[in-house]
Design a protein around this motif. Structure first.
Motif, PDB file in Angstrom:
ATOM      1  N   LEU D  33       0.828  -1.210   0.000  1.00  0.00           N
ATOM      2  CA  LEU D  33       0.000   0.000   0.000  1.00  0.00           C
ATOM      3  C   LEU D  33       0.860   1.257   0.000  1.00  0.00           C
ATOM      4  O   LEU D  33       1.926   1.301   0.626  1.00  0.00           O
ATOM      5  N   ARG D  34       0.411   2.285  -0.690  1.00  0.00           N
ATOM      6  CA  ARG D  34       1.125   3.561  -0.799  1.00  0.00           C
ATOM      7  C   ARG D  34       0.335   4.698  -0.144  1.00  0.00           C
ATOM      8  O   ARG D  34       0.914   5.604   0.426  1.00  0.00           O
ATOM      9  N   ALA D 312       1.517   6.513  10.673  1.00  0.00           N
ATOM     10  CA  ALA D 312       1.339   6.401  12.127  1.00  0.00           C
ATOM     11  C   ALA D 312       0.348   7.435  12.650  1.00  0.00           C
ATOM     12  O   ALA D 312      -0.166   7.311  13.770  1.00  0.00           O
ATOM     13  N   GLU D 313       0.073   8.445  11.839  1.00  0.00           N
ATOM     14  CA  GLU D 313      -0.846   9.508  12.259  1.00  0.00           C
ATOM     15  C   GLU D 313      -2.306   9.202  11.934  1.00  0.00           C
ATOM     16  O   GLU D 313      -3.151  10.112  12.025  1.00  0.00           O
ATOM     17  N   LEU D 314      -2.626   8.001  11.516  1.00  0.00           N
ATOM     18  CA  LEU D 314      -4.010   7.678  11.151  1.00  0.00           C
ATOM     19  C   LEU D 314      -5.010   8.148  12.203  1.00  0.00           C
ATOM     20  O   LEU D 314      -6.039   8.751  11.856  1.00  0.00           O
ATOM     21  N   PRO D 315      -4.755   7.912  13.510  1.00  0.00           N
ATOM     22  CA  PRO D 315      -5.720   8.407  14.502  1.00  0.00           C
ATOM     23  C   PRO D 315      -5.905   9.932  14.422  1.00  0.00           C
ATOM     24  O   PRO D 315      -7.035  10.428  14.495  1.00  0.00           O
ATOM     25  N   SER D 316      -4.821  10.668  14.237  1.00  0.00           N
ATOM     26  CA  SER D 316      -4.935  12.126  14.116  1.00  0.00           C
ATOM     27  C   SER D 316      -5.723  12.507  12.868  1.00  0.00           C
ATOM     28  O   SER D 316      -6.495  13.466  12.873  1.00  0.00           O
ATOM     29  N   ALA D 317      -5.511  11.759  11.807  1.00  0.00           N
ATOM     30  CA  ALA D 317      -6.235  12.039  10.566  1.00  0.00           C
ATOM     31  C   ALA D 317      -7.740  11.850  10.782  1.00  0.00           C
ATOM     32  O   ALA D 317      -8.564  12.630  10.302  1.00  0.00           O
ATOM     33  N   GLY D 328     -12.460  18.643   1.017  1.00  0.00           N
ATOM     34  CA  GLY D 328     -11.957  17.579   0.151  1.00  0.00           C
ATOM     35  C   GLY D 328     -11.442  16.417   0.968  1.00  0.00           C
ATOM     36  O   GLY D 328     -11.809  16.249   2.143  1.00  0.00           O
ATOM     37  N   LYS D 329     -10.590  15.610   0.361  1.00  0.00           N
ATOM     38  CA  LYS D 329     -10.238  14.326   0.951  1.00  0.00           C
ATOM     39  C   LYS D 329      -9.025  14.405   1.871  1.00  0.00           C
ATOM     40  O   LYS D 329      -8.055  15.101   1.596  1.00  0.00           O
ATOM     41  N   ILE D 330      -9.081  13.627   2.934  1.00  0.00           N
ATOM     42  CA  ILE D 330      -7.972  13.472   3.875  1.00  0.00           C
ATOM     43  C   ILE D 330      -7.237  12.184   3.502  1.00  0.00           C
ATOM     44  O   ILE D 330      -7.862  11.124   3.403  1.00  0.00           O
ATOM     45  N   VAL D 331      -5.937  12.307   3.302  1.00  0.00           N
ATOM     46  CA  VAL D 331      -5.160  11.174   2.809  1.00  0.00           C
ATOM     47  C   VAL D 331      -4.113  10.775   3.849  1.00  0.00           C
ATOM     48  O   VAL D 331      -3.623  11.619   4.608  1.00  0.00           O
ATOM     49  N   VAL D 332      -3.803   9.485   3.884  1.00  0.00           N
ATOM     50  CA  VAL D 332      -2.748   8.962   4.752  1.00  0.00           C
ATOM     51  C   VAL D 332      -1.732   8.236   3.869  1.00  0.00           C
ATOM     52  O   VAL D 332      -2.107   7.341   3.105  1.00  0.00           O
ATOM     53  N   ARG D 333      -0.498   8.663   3.969  1.00  0.00           N
ATOM     54  CA  ARG D 333       0.567   8.026   3.182  1.00  0.00           C
ATOM     55  C   ARG D 333       1.083   6.813   3.957  1.00  0.00           C
ATOM     56  O   ARG D 333       1.363   6.920   5.157  1.00  0.00           O
ATOM     57  N   VAL D 334       1.190   5.669   3.296  1.00  0.00           N
ATOM     58  CA  VAL D 334       1.634   4.449   3.988  1.00  0.00           C
ATOM     59  C   VAL D 334       3.152   4.330   3.864  1.00  0.00           C
ATOM     60  O   VAL D 334       3.687   4.365   2.756  1.00  0.00           O
TER      61      VAL D 334
END
Lengths: 334, 334, 334, 334
Positions: D33-34, D312-317, D328-334
């Motif tokens: 995943l990216r 690692a910031e997924l919870p913050s996101a 718009g969209k909130i993205v998480v970089r893997v």
């Protein structure tokens, strides 16, 4: 196991041979065939008139029914003992036809079902409606699905509308039975008064003997107060389309299916002037087959089986189809 | 008032004559015409090739725009001073076409608009989008509504799809402009590189010069990775339909409109094998015209006017259309 | 002539009065009424629960049949002696509903048909199917067209599908009869075993007594192998919609029609989670009425008339409707 | 490999853990995943408000993009190195939704994509449009496909029509961009003038600040000359549906998607009186995703990415999404 092979084009090159029994791979089921049914297309294929570049040898016949006798890895759709029919286009499961989905039809693009056993992907099969015999179930994959697609999906036939059916072959008789289910009125053409009488028995409101009434399009206009029919299931092809375009009403639709009357050219002008929709119908998807089976089961509808041949008689069965003497489907018991 | 009359078939029998000015009856409005536009059909009608049994004399030209100058009893749709365009088929207001609705087209079944004044039923008119000049508005009734009906109602064109447009006549150029509005990609054919350049300026993604590339169907397949286009606006007729059936994708649709390439016959087999829908398009309803005008107004879309003739020059304008030199609509100022 | 007038809201203000007989203006025909039929809406209108701002006095009743006795200028659709029914929404002739078309419904926006004579625009009438009595024909305009629109245009019901019908009022019984014509399977709910028995006689496959089985939604799921029905004709309204959303299948559709169970609120979440389509149905167009009549004529379908009252008994007929004791349509002979 | 797990409901139970890296079985591909994108549904799932009976632990997040790094037996759709996105409902490939197809959605019914690697069936993936970055591509599976299904398949939006979009979340902004592609006019609501200004920059014709204009439905009627909008993309849910039913035109359609405004009840009467269609939209099929990607590629459309977080910031996101501050969209970089 025994299987037929088209080793070259023409009746002489249709051979009954031995092949090793196939084994189901992952995702496949092994089927012991019980019954086949014939379509005009099978005859054209054999003669090399349908797909002259077809790879040979090829096992013929698209339509068949049988019993699941073994299951490959990962198959959950079926269990041993289930009665199943094959989908005509193995990969057109749902939605609109596309190049990818249309590629894989039985008995032409890949080997067909004129064999004692066949291994097919489980996705390419459906269960048989319980009230049907093996012989009856074998008639469904090509002709019945074509008629259903034509009336329900292309014509979107409404109760009270009138549909014209050309002749009394497999597609036309299924269309006649379905039109009755859907509350529509049918007009049937035939060269035989006896066949017209049988069509009326099956629900046709009117019959036209096109030998006696070669201008059957005019008779159709009379029967519809000059208006024309709402829909036509056009199995004749180029030889009848010109008359069909005269018999259709303004804004009507023609399900274009057929090749029975041979190749030829047609003047397409009336398509514009009458705002007609001509919809090419090449059988249909698995989803259409499923919804059709639900209707067949609900109404305990019985396909019209003309005659049943034994497996070794497949060539005779094809000759019989060629004669045009049949009324309904020709079946071969495996 | 001055009016043109087709007194017999052929250019020589197209006469400019005097008739008494009509008066609006109950339900009608009187229109002082400002601009007309020509369609290929007007030329065929004059030559007797469209409707050889047409009653004569007949006022020609289906498309026109003008100003309301008087109102009959019971009319509330319009007021004096309104700018209006006529509906091509005066009685097809809404819904599907029927025999009853299809009967009354301007310039053929009834007198057309090549006159200084005309009285029409108020139901057979629509207001002009405000941003359009008289000349631009006059181009809409036949060609634009045909293109809208073809793309929006028959093809149900989706953003991202590819549409093939044959030539750069009125219908094709409106289809090009509408296809851009709808988010689709257009491929245009023409015999002229200059016209192709102008088509690209209007939004075409690709152009094919069919003089240089007579097998344009093969070029279309190349441009679509072998798949074929999703839709074709077929204005050519029998002369191009065979190639169009090669250029269309499996499951695609052809809006069949045209007569430009003359009469002829076509082998309809690919319609079946590719599950193609061929939809005859004979202009469209008032409801389609209204929804099209809303889109035209929203996007301030401007029709492509090739050249404007004076009223007395109507015969020259028709000769000019016959030459095929135009790009877009030919207009006549009244 | 005699006519009923709603002079205020409530039964006491429903008066039988004399008015001068109307004369047909240009475009109108004069009808001598023969029979009326009642809808639940007529009751709500009388009580002021439907349109509290309705202008008074107002002639009640939307549905009626009669004989053409005079013709206004310019009318060609009908001749003296023709039997006709009124269109519920006089100006919705064809196509989709719009603000303009939806404005003019009989018995609410304009005077209804509870009179000896009425003059209506010829466009707002249709001929009566020949096999129907006056009483039977009077039942069609509101309930039957609503059921037809729901099943044929909104649900696009296919043969083999299952439809759930709530109760045995006018709309539900027409829907039951039409569902049979269309080859579908019906499940009917009622508070009465006797009514369920009669519904089965009319073609229902299953009946659920919602008094005995208050959680009828669970029973529907059982009867459909946990899947839910394909379509629901929702005449109950807010009081039943929550259960209907449990009884519908994923991807199914609900024709939302009803007010019978009173006002209230509903949690709309299942509409999303099950991809359900909820289609508001407000009767239908003249084009729908025509196609329905064609089906009714073809199948010689007979509406279910519960009881016929005399003209002066209109208040009693409305009281009888209020009691809910009826099965099918309540008719008033003029 | 690293993966997030929902070990219980609530932010505290969202844990970053180690799991063994999966291996692709027959028919599967292994994806590194990216990028991920978040939807409001991911937040509801974490809080236990979406599916309180969900099996735990569960890997969250439905939307993700990555690179194919290994291929299972029998896979021909993809090769190592391909960039792919997952289909939201892994088994809804084509046609209408059914119980069978709807079962398997990522991040709820089965593990989602908030992990370094995932093995998915090759049928449940699509290639990424080439002009999109990893972050942009990750935004498509849920929000963009939902907006496409709503406008193209449910509303069948026509050029020139007007669509109302509630707020500026992911679905609404994609709907805004698609509406422009399709030639429609958009009205957007928001609580922020700054967001409205950005929406206009993206193509909105009108903006309504619902803080300043709490009766935004009246403002919509004013902006449409009293008629109401043709379509509404209803992401608000029960809290806004009542006003949406006032803002929609007669015969209009509402794509019902949303839960943003919380649970609640709604009076459904206007659905009948205005002949409105309310269509539940639960994302869409792979076929819809493919046709959307074709449009996105043709127009080189760029999704609106609000902000990119590290893995690692997924919870913050998710907290940031909860704040509603995004556009718009909130993205998480893997």
């Amino acid at each position: 196991m025994k299987t037929f092979e088209i080793q070259g084009f023409g009746f002489d090159a249709l051979k009954l041979v031995d092949r090793p029994q196939p084994q189901p791979r992952a995702g496949e089921v092994l089927i012991k065939l019980r019954a086949l049914s014939l379509n005009f297309r099978d005859l054209l294929i054999l003669k090399g008139q349908y797909n002259p570049k077809m790879k040979l040898p090829r096992v013929p016949v698209s339509d068949g029914e049988g019993e699941v006798v073994a299951i490959g890895d990962g198959v959950s759709r079926f269990a041993v003992g289930d009665r199943v029919v094959g989908i005509f286009t193995q990969t057109w499961l749902d939605g609109e036809p596309t190049r990818e989905k249309a590629r894989v039809s039985l008995g032409s693009d890949i080997d067909g079902l004129a064999a004692e056993f066949v291994a097919l992907n489980a996705e390419g099969l459906l269960p048989v409606p319980a009230h049907l015999s093996d012989e009856e179930a074998a008639t469904l994959p090509c002709a019945a699905v074509t008629a259903w697609n034509a009336l329900v999906h292309q014509a979107m036939l409404k109760a009270g509308e009138t549909v014209l059916l050309l002749g009394t072959g497999g597609v036309s008789l299924f269309a006649l039975q379905f039109a009755s289910l859907l509350g529509a009125k049918s007009i049937v053409t035939s060269s035989s008064d006896e066949k017209l009488a049988r069509a009326k028995h099956l629900g046709a409101a009117e019959g036209i003997n096109y030998r006696e009434t070669p201008e059957w399009d005019k008779r159709v206009l009379e029967l519809t107060e000059g208006r024309g029919v709402d829909h036509i299931v056009e199995v004749g092809g180029a030889g009848t389309l010109t008359k069909s375009l005269r018999a259709i009403r303004i804004g009507g639709s023609i399900s274009y299916i057929g090749v029975l009357s041979g190749a030829g050219d047609v003047n397409p002008m009336p398509i514009i002037m009458k705002s007609v929709r001509v919809c090419g119908v090449f059988v249909g998807s698995r989803a259409m087959f499923e919804e059709m089976n639900r209707a067949i089961a609900l109404h305990r509808l019985k396909p019209v089986v003309d005659r049943v041949f034994e497996f070794a008689e497949l060539p005779s069965a094809l000759r019989y189809m060629e004669s045009g003497a049949h009324f309904g489907k020709i079946v071969v018991r495996v």
